[in-house]
Design an enzyme around this catalytic site. Structure first.
Site, PDB file in Angstrom:
ATOM      1  N   ARG A  17       5.239 -24.727  -7.297  1.00 12.06           N
ATOM      2  CA  ARG A  17       6.553 -24.973  -6.683  1.00 12.06           C
ATOM      3  C   ARG A  17       7.643 -25.143  -7.727  1.00 12.06           C
ATOM      4  O   ARG A  17       8.714 -24.529  -7.623  1.00 12.06           O
ATOM      5  CB  ARG A  17       6.523 -26.212  -5.779  1.00 12.06           C
ATOM      6  CG  ARG A  17       5.769 -26.007  -4.499  1.00 12.06           C
ATOM      7  CD  ARG A  17       5.681 -27.276  -3.713  1.00 12.06           C
ATOM      8  NE  ARG A  17       5.032 -28.298  -4.536  1.00 12.06           N
ATOM      9  CZ  ARG A  17       5.055 -29.587  -4.302  1.00 12.06           C
ATOM     10  NH1 ARG A  17       5.713 -30.060  -3.259  1.00 12.06           N
ATOM     11  NH2 ARG A  17       4.415 -30.429  -5.074  1.00 12.06           N
ATOM     12  N   ASN A  35       4.804 -26.761  -0.316  1.00 12.89           N
ATOM     13  CA  ASN A  35       3.383 -26.567  -0.031  1.00 12.89           C
ATOM     14  C   ASN A  35       3.180 -26.616   1.469  1.00 12.89           C
ATOM     15  O   ASN A  35       3.870 -27.362   2.173  1.00 12.89           O
ATOM     16  CB  ASN A  35       2.546 -27.676  -0.672  1.00 12.89           C
ATOM     17  CG  ASN A  35       2.391 -27.518  -2.158  1.00 12.89           C
ATOM     18  OD1 ASN A  35       2.558 -26.433  -2.707  1.00 12.89           O
ATOM     19  ND2 ASN A  35       2.066 -28.607  -2.831  1.00 12.89           N
TER      20      ASN A  35
END
Length: 90
Positions: A17, A35
Site C-alpha cells: 500500500r 487492503n
C-alpha cells in the site's frame, strides 16, 4: 472516470500500500489504496491514461517482497479525494 485495480498475490504484509501510494504520487495520480479482508489490495486511480497505464505496469511488479499473481481492472466513479490516500482495511 477512475479505474479500480484489484491486486492479487502476496500483496499484504509486504509494504504494498505505501509503495503504491508513493508510485501514484510520483506520477501525479489521485486516488485511494487499501487492503481487503480477502488478501487482495484495492486501488482506485484517477489520472491520464498514460500515467494510469504506467502505474498498472509498475503494480504488476510491486515492491521487493511482493509476488503479484493478477490484477483485475474495473471502471468506477471518481473517489473525490485530494492526493493519494491509504484507507483502512475493508
Amino acid at each position: 472516470m477512475a479505474t479500480r485495480f484489484l491486486i492479487e498475490g502476496r500483496v499484504q504484509g509486504v509494504g504494498y500500500r505505501n509503495w503504491l501510494q508513493e508510485e501514484a504520487q510520483r506520477r501525479g495520480l489521485r486516488g485511494t489504496v487499501r487492503n481487503l479482508r480477502d488478501g487482495r489490495v484495492e486501488a482506485v486511480v484517477v489520472g491520464t491514461f498514460e500515467e494510469t497505464d504506467a502505474l498498472l505496469a509498475a503494480c504488476r511488479q510491486g515492491p521487493p517482497m511482493a509476488k503479484v499473481t493478477g490484477i483485475g481492472l474495473d471502471p468506477v466513479g471518481d473517489p473525490s479525494v485530494t492526493g493519494f490516500v491509504v484507507l483502512p482495511t475493508a
